[in-house]
Design a protein around this motif. Structure first.
Motif, PDB file in Angstrom:
ATOM      1  N   SER A   1      25.036 143.540  12.853  1.00 45.65           N
ATOM      2  CA  SER A   1      25.806 144.216  11.808  1.00 45.65           C
ATOM      3  C   SER A   1      26.237 143.237  10.730  1.00 45.65           C
ATOM      4  O   SER A   1      26.257 142.017  10.934  1.00 45.65           O
ATOM      5  N   ALA A   2      26.592 143.794   9.572  1.00 37.57           N
ATOM      6  CA  ALA A   2      27.037 142.962   8.457  1.00 37.57           C
ATOM      7  C   ALA A   2      28.269 142.150   8.842  1.00 37.57           C
ATOM      8  O   ALA A   2      28.408 140.983   8.468  1.00 37.57           O
ATOM      9  N   SER A   3      29.184 142.759   9.617  1.00 37.42           N
ATOM     10  CA  SER A   3      30.401 142.052  10.011  1.00 37.42           C
ATOM     11  C   SER A   3      30.087 140.891  10.949  1.00 37.42           C
ATOM     12  O   SER A   3      30.711 139.823  10.873  1.00 37.42           O
ATOM     13  N   THR A   4      29.099 141.088  11.843  1.00 40.54           N
ATOM     14  CA  THR A   4      28.703 140.017  12.767  1.00 40.54           C
ATOM     15  C   THR A   4      28.073 138.860  12.005  1.00 40.54           C
ATOM     16  O   THR A   4      28.365 137.686  12.270  1.00 40.54           O
ATOM     17  N   ILE A   5      27.205 139.189  11.056  1.00 36.91           N
ATOM     18  CA  ILE A   5      26.561 138.144  10.253  1.00 36.91           C
ATOM     19  C   ILE A   5      27.602 137.406   9.413  1.00 36.91           C
ATOM     20  O   ILE A   5      27.571 136.173   9.311  1.00 36.91           O
ATOM     21  N   ALA A   6      28.531 138.142   8.840  1.00 34.51           N
ATOM     22  CA  ALA A   6      29.585 137.513   8.031  1.00 34.51           C
ATOM     23  C   ALA A   6      30.422 136.570   8.886  1.00 34.51           C
ATOM     24  O   ALA A   6      30.783 135.470   8.440  1.00 34.51           O
ATOM     25  N   ARG A   7      30.728 137.002  10.100  1.00 32.79           N
ATOM     26  CA  ARG A   7      31.513 136.149  10.999  1.00 32.79           C
ATOM     27  C   ARG A   7      30.758 134.874  11.346  1.00 32.79           C
ATOM     28  O   ARG A   7      31.317 133.781  11.381  1.00 32.79           O
ATOM     29  N   ASN A   8      29.450 135.002  11.601  1.00 30.02           N
ATOM     30  CA  ASN A   8      28.620 133.836  11.907  1.00 30.02           C
ATOM     31  C   ASN A   8      28.595 132.857  10.739  1.00 30.02           C
ATOM     32  O   ASN A   8      28.638 131.641  10.940  1.00 30.02           O
ATOM     33  N   ILE A   9      28.511 133.386   9.536  1.00 25.44           N
ATOM     34  CA  ILE A   9      28.480 132.525   8.354  1.00 25.44           C
ATOM     35  C   ILE A   9      29.793 131.750   8.211  1.00 25.44           C
ATOM     36  O   ILE A   9      29.796 130.561   7.866  1.00 25.44           O
ATOM     37  N   VAL A  10      30.898 132.409   8.510  1.00 22.05           N
ATOM     38  CA  VAL A  10      32.200 131.721   8.473  1.00 22.05           C
ATOM     39  C   VAL A  10      32.208 130.576   9.485  1.00 22.05           C
ATOM     40  O   VAL A  10      32.645 129.457   9.180  1.00 22.05           O
TER      41      VAL A  10
END
Length: 291
Positions: free
Chosen positions: A65-74
């Motif tokens: 999900s977009a939220s999972t990818i965003a969290r990984n990027i952080v």
């Protein structure tokens, strides 16, 4: 990749992040390290911007999900900043990583009728019931987080004026509560609590059946049980009571900045404003908008 383990250890020693955040970073970065090993990369200084881009594409291909990818990027950006700081990287190779747009999900809000039904479930003549009723009332009356509630001490409670002092790492804030909450807290303090604590020197306001600090899992389980008993066909979480507190106050005309202050969501400018005016104004807002 040893740098990942060193970074996680450093985060724990610094104590700036919650355990949940550090655990999330560890999970994300260990997966990055595992993928790096598959590519023949075994050290942080061997990482490249192309590798990071490939890893993010891998997450997308896996349907994350977009939220999972965003969290990984952080997590990755934080790690790369660390690698630069310890001279493992000459420059930040994560600077071109862009987080996907995450659609914000509106928080679920309970109606006042649902909250009333929930409050009717604990047995008011048992120690556990008195404790649970006090917890439910305090969560809804103040909008505090579960982590904050679990750390509350007797000294943080002012029964005379009806307020709690929430002590954070960077700031403290006073939150008023209403007469109904004061009454159930008084019953718990005078009756139920002494049957739950294992020592008269216990400073925690709320304890579990072992006399220990209440856990997040324990509170979730308690809410699920009472929701089922109340016939509420939904999964109720402590956060829902927190969001309901804010929504109901704003509905009744509360100053949004004051509500954010009580919840701990404040900007430096708001903090400065309320540090000067504070307690009287916050209480006036609370008394005029909370039921």
């Amino acid at each position: 990749m040893e740098e990942v383990q060193k970074y996680i250890t450093e985060l724990k020693l610094e104590g700036r992040m919650s355990e949940n955040t550090i655990r999330s970073y560890a999970v994300d970065l260990n997966k990055v390290a595992s993928f790096a090993h598959e590519k023949g990369i075994f050290s942080g200084e061997e990482l490249t911007s192309d590798f990071l881009a490939e890893y993010i594409e891998k997450l997308k291909d896996e349907g994350k999900s977009a939220s999972t990818i965003a969290r990984n990027i952080v997590s990755i950006k934080s790690f790369c900043k660390y690698l630069c700081g310890v001279k493992k990287l000459k420059y930040d190779i994560s600077e071109n990583l862009k987080s996907p747009k995450v659609e914000g999900k509106a928080p679920e809000i309970l109606t006042r009728t649902q909250i009333k039904k929930l409050f009717e479930m604990p047995e008011s003549n048992s120690p556990k019931g008195q404790r649970d009723l006090a917890i439910l009332n305090l969560l809804y009356a103040t909008g505090i987080k579960v982590s904050e509630l679990a750390k509350l001490k007797l000294e943080d409670l002012d029964m005379q004026i009806g307020s709690i002092e929430v002590r954070g790492a960077k700031r403290e804030r006073m939150i008023p509560f209403d007469k109904a909450t004061r009454d159930v807290l008084m019953s718990y303090l005078n009756e139920g609590r002494r049957h739950l604590i294992t020592s008269t020197s216990e400073s925690l306001l709320f304890v579990n059946y072992k006399g220990e600090s209440i856990s997040r899992q324990g509170l979730w389980k308690m809410l699920r049980t009472y929701a089922k008993e109340a016939g509420l066909d939904m999964t109720i979480t402590p956060e829902m009571l927190r969001h309901s507190f804010a929504a109901h106050m704003v509905e009744r005309g509360a100053d949004l900045d004051a509500v954010q202050f009580m919840m701990g969501h404040v900007s430096p400018s708001s903090m400065k404003k309320y540090a000067k005016e504070t307690k009287d104004y916050i209480r006036d807002v609370y008394n005029s908008t909370h039921i």
